[in-house]
Enzyme design. Structure first.
Site, PDB file in Angstrom:
ATOM      1  N   ALA A 127       8.808 -14.412  -6.820  1.00  0.00           N
ATOM      2  CA  ALA A 127       9.275 -13.727  -8.028  1.00  0.00           C
ATOM      3  C   ALA A 127       9.539 -12.255  -7.751  1.00  0.00           C
ATOM      4  CB  ALA A 127       8.242 -13.880  -9.146  1.00  0.00           C
ATOM      5  N   TYR A 156       4.976 -13.970  -4.838  1.00  0.00           N
ATOM      6  CA  TYR A 156       5.779 -13.284  -3.826  1.00  0.00           C
ATOM      7  C   TYR A 156       7.269 -13.561  -4.026  1.00  0.00           C
ATOM      8  CZ  TYR A 156       7.078 -11.704   0.902  1.00  0.00           C
ATOM      9  OH  TYR A 156       7.653 -11.050   1.979  1.00  0.00           O
ATOM     10  N   VAL A 171       2.073   2.966  -3.259  1.00  0.00           N
ATOM     11  CA  VAL A 171       3.329   3.045  -4.004  1.00  0.00           C
ATOM     12  C   VAL A 171       3.353   2.116  -5.222  1.00  0.00           C
ATOM     13  CG1 VAL A 171       4.750   3.951  -2.137  1.00  0.00           C
ATOM     14  CG2 VAL A 171       4.427   1.470  -2.348  1.00  0.00           C
TER      15      VAL A 171
END
Length: 247
Positions: free
Chosen positions: A158, A156, A65
């Site tokens: 952010a 992570y 994704v």
């Protein structure tokens, strides 16, 4: 209260950990679930087998994704298989922890792509279908780290903080349409990732949690179902499931 029977959900990263628990809880509430996975094919196949044996309607789609074309393919396959999309749970995520001085450009970009850019990719593809639903729900699985920060986790943090801002802005835009947009911010949850932490560090973490234990994936999953079933007047919010660690 929304009737979840025969609603269709896409759960990204839905084969393992918190995603697996979300998949099971939605399926047990009558939702037809599209389980998205990237590399966890074995876990996805086992989950499909187990849930189908219980009479649940589930379908697995492999897609990265962080790639917009694969995200569009994921939504297209979901609609082709089940005919609609009512619920999107953006759960896919990775960590590549290190102090900022040692953080490579590659690990910065990879975490942002998988944790944050994926949310744009899947939502942009699913939104036309969600707008056609009488109970459209977008639920973004953020983190306590996006609220309070975490040592060695600038990438992570952010990304997860970005999910919260994204949630609020999109909720404003979609409020009149009836599609709700919310974030769930788990604390430390007892998944494989947490179990890999050395025992002494695990003990020090638990000592800081007012509830004095790690959360369970099923507790996050029940939060998702609550927002899907009873959350028609809840939008743009952060549901903190963290044992009181961040208030």
């Amino acid at each position: 209260m929304a009737d979840l029977n025969n609603k269709v959900a896409i759960v990204t990263g839905g084969a393992k950990g918190i995603g697996q628990a979300i998949t099971k809880e939605l399926a047990n509430n009558g939702v037809k679930v599209v389980i998205n996975y990237n590399s966890s094919k074995g876990s996805a196949e086992k989950l499909i087998t187990d849930l189908k044996a219980e009479g649940r309607e589930v379908y697995a789609v492999q897609a990265d994704v962080s790639d917009i074309e694969q995200s569009r393919k994921l939504v297209e396959e979901a609609v082709n298989h089940f005919g609609r999309v009512d619920i999107l749970v953006n759960n896919a995520g990775i960590t590549r922890d290190s102090t900022f001085k040692k953080l490579s450009e590659e690990n910065w970009k990879k975490v942002i792509d998988v944790n944050l850019n994926s949310v744009y990719n899947t939502t942009s593809a699913a939104l036309p279908h969600l707008l056609e639903s009488d109970a459209g729900r977008i639920i973004n699985i953020s983190s306590i780290i996006g609220q309070a920060g975490g040592f060695g986790q600038t990438n992570y943090s952010a990304a997860k903080a970005g999910m919260i801002g994204y949630t609020k802005s999109l909720a404003l835009e979609l409020a009149k349409s009836g599609v709700t947009v919310n974030a769930i911010c788990p604390g430390f949850i007892d998944t494989e990732m947490v179990q890999e932490i050395p025992e002494n560090i695990r003990e020090s973490i638990v000592a800081k949690i007012p509830s004095r234990r790690f959360g369970q994936p099923e507790e996050i999953a029940r939060g998702v179902v609550f927002l899907c079933k009873d959350g028609e007047y809840i939008t743009g919010q952060q549901l903190n499931i963290n044992g009181g660690l961040y208030m």
